[in-house]
Design an enzyme around this catalytic site. Structure first.
Site, PDB file in Angstrom:
ATOM      1  N   ARG A 175     -16.867 -14.108 -51.766  1.00  0.00           N
ATOM      2  CA  ARG A 175     -15.916 -15.228 -51.854  1.00  0.00           C
ATOM      3  C   ARG A 175     -16.171 -16.210 -50.721  1.00  0.00           C
ATOM      4  NH1 ARG A 175     -11.113 -14.352 -54.612  1.00  0.00           N
ATOM      5  NH2 ARG A 175     -10.829 -16.572 -54.281  1.00  0.00           N
TER       6      ARG A 175
ATOM      7  N   ASP B  69      -9.210  -6.476 -64.818  1.00  0.00           N
ATOM      8  CA  ASP B  69      -8.291  -7.101 -63.872  1.00  0.00           C
ATOM      9  C   ASP B  69      -6.943  -6.393 -64.022  1.00  0.00           C
ATOM     10  OD1 ASP B  69      -6.995  -8.909 -62.160  1.00  0.00           O
ATOM     11  OD2 ASP B  69      -6.783 -10.470 -63.688  1.00  0.00           O
TER      12      ASP B  69
ATOM     13  N   GLN C 240     -13.329 -17.388 -58.130  1.00  0.00           N
ATOM     14  CA  GLN C 240     -13.638 -15.979 -58.344  1.00  0.00           C
ATOM     15  C   GLN C 240     -14.822 -15.816 -59.312  1.00  0.00           C
ATOM     16  OE1 GLN C 240     -11.734 -13.073 -57.021  1.00  0.00           O
ATOM     17  NE2 GLN C 240     -13.699 -12.218 -57.625  1.00  0.00           N
TER      18      GLN C 240
ATOM     19  N   CYS D 210     -11.905  -8.332 -59.699  1.00  0.00           N
ATOM     20  CA  CYS D 210     -11.610  -9.383 -58.709  1.00  0.00           C
ATOM     21  C   CYS D 210     -10.798  -8.859 -57.535  1.00  0.00           C
ATOM     22  CB  CYS D 210     -10.895 -10.551 -59.386  1.00  0.00           C
ATOM     23  SG  CYS D 210      -9.395 -10.078 -60.263  1.00  0.00           S
TER      24      CYS D 210
ATOM     25  N   HIS E 124      -9.296 -19.108 -62.605  1.00  0.00           N
ATOM     26  CA  HIS E 124      -9.588 -18.728 -61.209  1.00  0.00           C
ATOM     27  C   HIS E 124     -11.086 -18.967 -60.962  1.00  0.00           C
ATOM     28  CE1 HIS E 124      -9.165 -16.978 -57.370  1.00  0.00           C
ATOM     29  NE2 HIS E 124      -8.994 -15.709 -57.672  1.00  0.00           N
TER      30      HIS E 124
ATOM     31  N   ARG F   5      -3.182 -22.751 -54.706  1.00  0.00           N
ATOM     32  CA  ARG F   5      -2.889 -21.579 -55.553  1.00  0.00           C
ATOM     33  C   ARG F   5      -1.475 -21.739 -56.082  1.00  0.00           C
ATOM     34  NH1 ARG F   5      -4.000 -15.143 -54.862  1.00  0.00           N
ATOM     35  NH2 ARG F   5      -6.044 -15.981 -55.354  1.00  0.00           N
TER      36      ARG F   5
HETATM   37  N1  NVA Z   1      -4.853 -11.946 -62.890  1.00  0.00           N
HETATM   38  C1  NVA Z   1      -4.535 -11.727 -61.482  1.00  0.00           C
HETATM   39  C2  NVA Z   1      -5.672 -12.130 -60.609  1.00  0.00           C
HETATM   40  C3  NVA Z   1      -5.447 -11.858 -59.135  1.00  0.00           C
HETATM   41  C4  NVA Z   1      -6.600 -12.301 -58.296  1.00  0.00           C
HETATM   42  C5  NVA Z   1      -3.270 -12.496 -61.144  1.00  0.00           C
HETATM   43  O1  NVA Z   1      -3.171 -13.664 -61.543  1.00  0.00           O
HETATM   44  O2  NVA Z   1      -2.391 -11.929 -60.482  1.00  0.00           O
HETATM   45  N1   CP Z   2      -9.220 -11.895 -56.055  1.00  0.00           N
HETATM   46  C1   CP Z   2      -8.311 -12.644 -55.401  1.00  0.00           C
HETATM   47  O1   CP Z   2      -8.163 -13.847 -55.633  1.00  0.00           O
HETATM   48  O2   CP Z   2      -7.636 -11.959 -54.441  1.00  0.00           O
HETATM   49  P1   CP Z   2      -6.366 -12.492 -53.657  1.00  0.00           P
HETATM   50  O3   CP Z   2      -5.222 -12.583 -54.623  1.00  0.00           O
HETATM   51  O4   CP Z   2      -6.134 -11.437 -52.592  1.00  0.00           O
HETATM   52  O5   CP Z   2      -6.674 -13.820 -53.056  1.00  0.00           O
END
Ligand code: NVA
Ligand code: CP
Length: 321
Positions: free
Chosen positions: A305, A237, A137, A277, A134, A107
């Site tokens: 997930r 989101d 997801q 998500c 992502h 990540r």
């Molecule tokens: N768009 C959000 C998704 C979190 C799972 C982010 O990147 O923070």
């Molecule tokens: N939806 C998602 O990826 O959640 P987290 O940021 O908690 O991993």
């Protein structure tokens, strides 16, 4: 031509073919049904490292639990705990870790970083979220809807997605929106994006989409009601993705007309589902009423997930043997 498929890694939705995706969904359904009763130790004797440069609840916990359940050992590495955080190159990190572990789950911010890790290392790499995509997801979201729709399609999970429409509201230039555009095209779905001009997909994304074989594979409108018309899924989101905190004030102001309220949700199909998500910010991108409504499946998404990512890891391991 569609430029499928790098089965060695899972960095974007199209690294798996539709056939691979169908197999991942079928495996996820099996893992879900047999969880706690039947072990599938496809990662026995393996250690998978998780390099995270951003916060996470769902992704981190579901991967750690999933690796355990597949008989493997998860190794969580905060970027700043390893020399990568002090400037060791991505290429050297990939080569060193490939001598120790059997897979990398990453990540990070820049999508190119996961591509560089995959290119330099010799173990499978899974994208656990970048600023661009992502995919874990999106596969999970699609599986969550397909679980419901496939009951009238003889259990055909992938087939139950074909022809369905998803509407994505809000920041339509964020990782979730981009990833869903790619996923919708791969799964044979229609996708409509509803957001302000300032947050519409970039020309760079359009070029990427064309390279993936899906030129023009979405519609964009600034009218949220038009976006959700006939939608089977209404998706949103957070308005402030990780790394965008400095833009919070402007984002909250510009994106306000795209909040998913019950009125907007009702403008979709009457049997539409609401997906997010998570984490959610009730009162910003969506109201608590929608999050708690009977058509909201947000916690099934979170649970899935685990099952879907176990299937993704199993698929990657199978493809190497
Ligand atoms: N768009 C959000 C998704 C979190 C799972 C982010 O990147 O923070
Ligand atoms: N939806 C998602 O990826 O959640 P987290 O940021 O908690 O991993």
């Amino acid at each position: 031509m569609v430029s499928y498929f790098d089965m060695n890694h899972f960095l974007k939705e199209t690294d798996f073919s539709p056939q691979d995706a169908a197999e991942v969904f079928a495996m996820a359904r099996e893992f879900k049904a047999k969880r706690g009763r039947q072990a599938t130790p496809v990662l026995a004797g393996q250690t998978w490292a998780m390099i995270f440069s951003k916060s996470s609840t769902r992704t981190r916990v579901s991967f750690e639990v999933g690796i355990h359940e597949l008989g493997g050992n998860p190794l969580f590495l905060n970027r700043n705990d390893i020399q990568l955080g002090r400037g060791e190159s991505i290429e050297d990190t990939a080569q060193v870790l490939s001598r120790f572990v059997h897979g990398l789950i990453v990540r990070t911010f820049d999508h190119q970083d996961v591509e560089r890790l995959a290119a330099a290392g010799s173990v499978p790499v899974i994208n656990a979220l970048t600023d661009f995509l992502h995919p874990c997801q999106i596969y999970t979201d699609a599986f969550t809807a397909a679980e419901r729709w496939s009951t009238t399609k003889g259990g055909d999970l992938l087939g139950s997605l074909r022809g369905r429409k998803i509407a994505f509201l809000g920041d339509t230039a964020c990782n979730m929106a981009y990833s869903w555009v790619l996923g919708a095209n791969l799964f044979g779905m229609e996708i409509s994006l509803g957001g302000p001009e300032a947050f519409r997909p970039t020309a760079e994304f359009d070029a990427f989409l064309a390279k993936e074989g899906f030129a023009g594979g979405y519609t964009f409108t600034t009218d949220p009601v038009a976006a959700v018309k006939n939608a089977d899924i209404v998706y949103t989101d957070v308005w402030v993705s990780m790394g965008k905190e400095e833009e919070s004030k402007q984002r909250l102001r510009t994106l306000a007309p795209y909040q998913v309220t019950m009125d907007l949700f009702r403008a979709a199909r009457p049997d539409a589902y609401f997906l997010h998500c998570l984490p959610a910010h009730p009162g910003e991108e969506v109201t608590q009423e929608v999050l708690s409504s009977p058509r909201s499946v947000i916690f099934d998404q979170a649970e899935n997930r685990l099952h879907v990512q176990k299937a993704i890891m199993a698929k990657l391991v199978q493809s190497r043997t």
